[in-house]
Write an enzyme that holds these catalytic residues in place. Structure first.
Site, PDB file in Angstrom:
ATOM      1  N   TYR A  32     -10.872  -9.830  10.821  1.00 17.21           N
ATOM      2  CA  TYR A  32     -12.021 -10.574  10.272  1.00 17.21           C
ATOM      3  C   TYR A  32     -11.735 -12.061  10.166  1.00 17.21           C
ATOM      4  O   TYR A  32     -12.164 -12.710   9.215  1.00 17.21           O
ATOM      5  CB  TYR A  32     -12.465  -9.989   8.918  1.00 17.21           C
ATOM      6  CG  TYR A  32     -11.370  -9.792   7.902  1.00 17.21           C
ATOM      7  CD1 TYR A  32     -10.764  -8.553   7.763  1.00 17.21           C
ATOM      8  CD2 TYR A  32     -10.941 -10.829   7.088  1.00 17.21           C
ATOM      9  CE1 TYR A  32      -9.755  -8.348   6.845  1.00 17.21           C
ATOM     10  CE2 TYR A  32      -9.941 -10.633   6.156  1.00 17.21           C
ATOM     11  CZ  TYR A  32      -9.350  -9.393   6.029  1.00 17.21           C
ATOM     12  OH  TYR A  32      -8.353  -9.206   5.123  1.00 17.21           O
ATOM     13  N   ASP A  77     -10.039   2.151   2.621  1.00 17.57           N
ATOM     14  CA  ASP A  77     -10.094   1.509   3.943  1.00 17.57           C
ATOM     15  C   ASP A  77     -10.875   2.366   4.947  1.00 17.57           C
ATOM     16  O   ASP A  77     -11.730   1.866   5.678  1.00 17.57           O
ATOM     17  CB  ASP A  77      -8.684   1.246   4.472  1.00 17.57           C
ATOM     18  CG  ASP A  77      -8.026   0.049   3.791  1.00 17.57           C
ATOM     19  OD1 ASP A  77      -8.738  -0.846   3.312  1.00 17.57           O
ATOM     20  OD2 ASP A  77      -6.775   0.021   3.741  1.00 17.57           O
ATOM     21  N   LYS A 107       0.811  -1.222   0.000  1.00 16.69           N
ATOM     22  CA  LYS A 107       0.000   0.000   0.000  1.00 16.69           C
ATOM     23  C   LYS A 107       0.847   1.277   0.000  1.00 16.69           C
ATOM     24  O   LYS A 107       0.583   2.202  -0.777  1.00 16.69           O
ATOM     25  CB  LYS A 107      -0.959  -0.001   1.190  1.00 16.69           C
ATOM     26  CG  LYS A 107      -2.056  -1.054   1.073  1.00 16.69           C
ATOM     27  CD  LYS A 107      -3.019  -0.997   2.258  1.00 16.69           C
ATOM     28  CE  LYS A 107      -4.040  -2.114   2.179  1.00 16.69           C
ATOM     29  NZ  LYS A 107      -5.003  -2.099   3.276  1.00 16.69           N
TER      30      LYS A 107
HETATM   31  P1  NAP Z   1       0.410  -2.992  10.425  1.00 21.27           P
HETATM   32  O1  NAP Z   1       0.559  -1.791   9.572  1.00 21.27           O
HETATM   33  O2  NAP Z   1       1.523  -3.973  10.519  1.00 21.27           O
HETATM   34  O3  NAP Z   1       0.065  -2.454  11.897  1.00 21.27           O
HETATM   35  C1  NAP Z   1      -0.026  -3.348  12.969  1.00 21.27           C
HETATM   36  C2  NAP Z   1      -0.490  -2.599  14.204  1.00 21.27           C
HETATM   37  O4  NAP Z   1      -0.690  -3.575  15.247  1.00 21.27           O
HETATM   38  C3  NAP Z   1       0.543  -1.600  14.738  1.00 21.27           C
HETATM   39  O5  NAP Z   1      -0.139  -0.529  15.342  1.00 21.27           O
HETATM   40  C4  NAP Z   1       1.277  -2.434  15.794  1.00 21.27           C
HETATM   41  O6  NAP Z   1       1.884  -1.654  16.801  1.00 21.27           O
HETATM   42  C5  NAP Z   1       0.134  -3.214  16.371  1.00 21.27           C
HETATM   43  N1  NAP Z   1       0.561  -4.439  17.039  1.00 21.27           N
HETATM   44  C6  NAP Z   1       1.065  -5.553  16.455  1.00 21.27           C
HETATM   45  N2  NAP Z   1       1.326  -6.482  17.395  1.00 21.27           N
HETATM   46  C7  NAP Z   1       0.984  -5.929  18.588  1.00 21.27           C
HETATM   47  C8  NAP Z   1       1.021  -6.387  19.932  1.00 21.27           C
HETATM   48  N3  NAP Z   1       1.459  -7.624  20.237  1.00 21.27           N
HETATM   49  N4  NAP Z   1       0.565  -5.577  20.903  1.00 21.27           N
HETATM   50  C9  NAP Z   1       0.095  -4.328  20.611  1.00 21.27           C
HETATM   51  N5  NAP Z   1       0.044  -3.831  19.353  1.00 21.27           N
HETATM   52  C10 NAP Z   1       0.487  -4.633  18.361  1.00 21.27           C
HETATM   53  O7  NAP Z   1      -0.866  -3.859  10.006  1.00 21.27           O
HETATM   54  P2  NAP Z   1      -2.246  -3.345   9.355  1.00 21.27           P
HETATM   55  O8  NAP Z   1      -2.227  -3.617   7.912  1.00 21.27           O
HETATM   56  O9  NAP Z   1      -2.529  -1.991   9.868  1.00 21.27           O
HETATM   57  O10 NAP Z   1      -3.284  -4.405   9.987  1.00 21.27           O
HETATM   58  C11 NAP Z   1      -3.639  -4.316  11.362  1.00 21.27           C
HETATM   59  C12 NAP Z   1      -4.944  -5.052  11.592  1.00 21.27           C
HETATM   60  O11 NAP Z   1      -5.981  -4.443  10.840  1.00 21.27           O
HETATM   61  C13 NAP Z   1      -4.903  -6.512  11.176  1.00 21.27           C
HETATM   62  O12 NAP Z   1      -5.408  -7.281  12.228  1.00 21.27           O
HETATM   63  C14 NAP Z   1      -5.798  -6.606   9.972  1.00 21.27           C
HETATM   64  O13 NAP Z   1      -6.548  -7.809   9.971  1.00 21.27           O
HETATM   65  C15 NAP Z   1      -6.747  -5.433  10.180  1.00 21.27           C
HETATM   66  N6  NAP Z   1      -7.246  -4.889   8.898  1.00 21.27           N
HETATM   67  C16 NAP Z   1      -8.556  -5.076   8.580  1.00 21.27           C
HETATM   68  C17 NAP Z   1      -9.052  -4.584   7.395  1.00 21.27           C
HETATM   69  C18 NAP Z   1     -10.505  -4.800   7.039  1.00 21.27           C
HETATM   70  O14 NAP Z   1     -10.908  -4.493   5.906  1.00 21.27           O
HETATM   71  N7  NAP Z   1     -11.321  -5.296   7.948  1.00 21.27           N
HETATM   72  C19 NAP Z   1      -8.226  -3.876   6.513  1.00 21.27           C
HETATM   73  C20 NAP Z   1      -6.883  -3.703   6.880  1.00 21.27           C
HETATM   74  C21 NAP Z   1      -6.403  -4.225   8.068  1.00 21.27           C
HETATM   75  P3  NAP Z   1       3.408  -1.125  16.649  1.00 21.27           P
HETATM   76  O15 NAP Z   1       3.330   0.140  15.856  1.00 21.27           O
HETATM   77  O16 NAP Z   1       3.850  -0.929  18.034  1.00 21.27           O
HETATM   78  O17 NAP Z   1       4.175  -2.213  15.932  1.00 21.27           O
END
Ligand code: NAP
Length: 292
Positions: free
Chosen positions: A240, A124, A87
């Site tokens: 999800y 998103d 992205k």
């Molecule tokens: P990302 O950019 O890698 O961000 C991950 C986030 O999770 C960061 O804020 C990270 O914190 C935090 N995190 C990871 N492990 C953690 C832990 N053990 N304790 C506390 N915080 C933690 O990933 P992303 O693409 O944003 O995706 C994040 C979530 O959003 C996923 O679960 C995904 O399924 C969901 N999502 C859903 C949709 C939808 O359409 N429903 C779309 C996109 C994403 P740090 O900054 O400290 O690493």
């Protein structure tokens, strides 16, 4: 038809997909991408709308991204969706990213223009907004909102959307807290700084949004314990997966309303469809495809 194509196929798209009717003119690109549910949502929508095009998966590695984008117009593509890890890189690579994509820090939807250039947006945040309306009958502008994981890609898009719609207050939280001041400063360029907070007070929050990866595994701990929640909270977990996430189980335990990320996935896809075809998406067909 293969379930996943590669850059090598894209280099000779007409030959590689010669047997496909209707022609493959849309795709999700990612690395990995085989798990993506987008084709099962978009293909029934294309059929329902009477559009002679099909949607597939392209496995594109980071080093292949620039060539992939260059090849799309000649291969006859209408557009693509982008998932992990592309992205942010696509934001820098498309010819015309819009304001929503710039704020989100990434592009999840590329539109190939008639002149062969590429436009990019992010659906998103808009998908999240529609999901909250569908799940809770509420508008972001009327809510005090806490975004957990605001420093991640989804969290940033969600936080930007909440601010853009003028939510009542916005609290940003992230495990790595030093990601937050710069995000808050960006948001404060278009949203009142006095309504922004980096300190969580659940008593002053209506909607809690989990944008962290915590809860992907059924045995993860909830990012907020049940005894910190109350029945009046709305809890939206963007995850999800098939199981009820630990955060949603915590919400259930106190009688709070909770919803998972399926509706966000659905509505970000519907908004992408609307960008490509300038007409309303057949939402229920897409939902049935996702659930099927
Ligand atoms: P990302 O950019 O890698 O961000 C991950 C986030 O999770 C960061 O804020 C990270 O914190 C935090 N995190 C990871 N492990 C953690 C832990 N053990 N304790 C506390 N915080 C933690 O990933 P992303 O693409 O944003 O995706 C994040 C979530 O959003 C996923 O679960 C995904 O399924 C969901 N999502 C859903 C949709 C939808 O359409 N429903 C779309 C996109 C994403 P740090 O900054 O400290 O690493």
């Amino acid at each position: 038809m293969k379930s996943v194509y590669t850059l090598n196929d894209l280099r000779q798209w007409k030959e590689a997909t010669a047997e496909c009717t209707p022609p493959l003119r849309l795709a999700v690109i990612g690395d990995p991408v085989a798990h993506s549910k987008s084709p099962q949502m978009h293909n029934p929508a294309l059929v329902a709308a009477g559009i002679a095009a099909a949607y597939t998966r392209l496995h594109i590695q980071p080093g292949e991204l620039a060539e992939c984008l260059r090849l799309l117009p000649a291969a006859g593509f209408i557009g693509i969706n982008c998932t992990i890890p592309h992205k942010a890189a696509v934001l820098a690579a498309v010819d015309a990213p819009d304001e929503t994509a710039r704020r989100a820090g990434g592009v999840n939807t590329v539109i190939v223009q008639p002149d062969g250039t590429t436009a990019g947006t992010s659906t998103d945040g808009g998908g999240f907004s529609r999901a909250v309306r569908e799940s809770f009958g509420a508008s972001l502008k009327d809510l005090r909102i806490l975004v957990l994981g605001a420093g991640g890609g989804a969290g940033r898009a969600v936080a930007m959307q909440c601010a853009a719609e003028g939510c009542v207050t916005l609290t940003l939280a992230n495990r790595t807290a030093d990601k937050l001041p710069s995000l808050a400063a960006e948001i404060a360029t278009f949203y009142p700084a006095e309504k922004l907070s980096l300190t969580t007070d659940l008593a002053a929050v209506d909607l809690i949004v989990n944008c962290t990866a915590v809860g992907m595994k059924a045995d993860d701990l909830s990012p907020i314990a049940a005894d910190q929640l109350s029945a009046r909270h709305l809890v939206y977990d963007t995850i999800y997966v098939g199981h009820r996430t630990p955060l949603l189980r915590a919400a259930d335990a106190v009688g709070a309303r909770g919803a998972n990320g399926l509706a966000m996935l659905l509505h970000q896809g519907a908004l992408a469809f609307e960008h490509w075809f300038a007409r309303p998406a057949p939402i229920e067909v897409m939902r049935a495809g996702l659930l099927g």
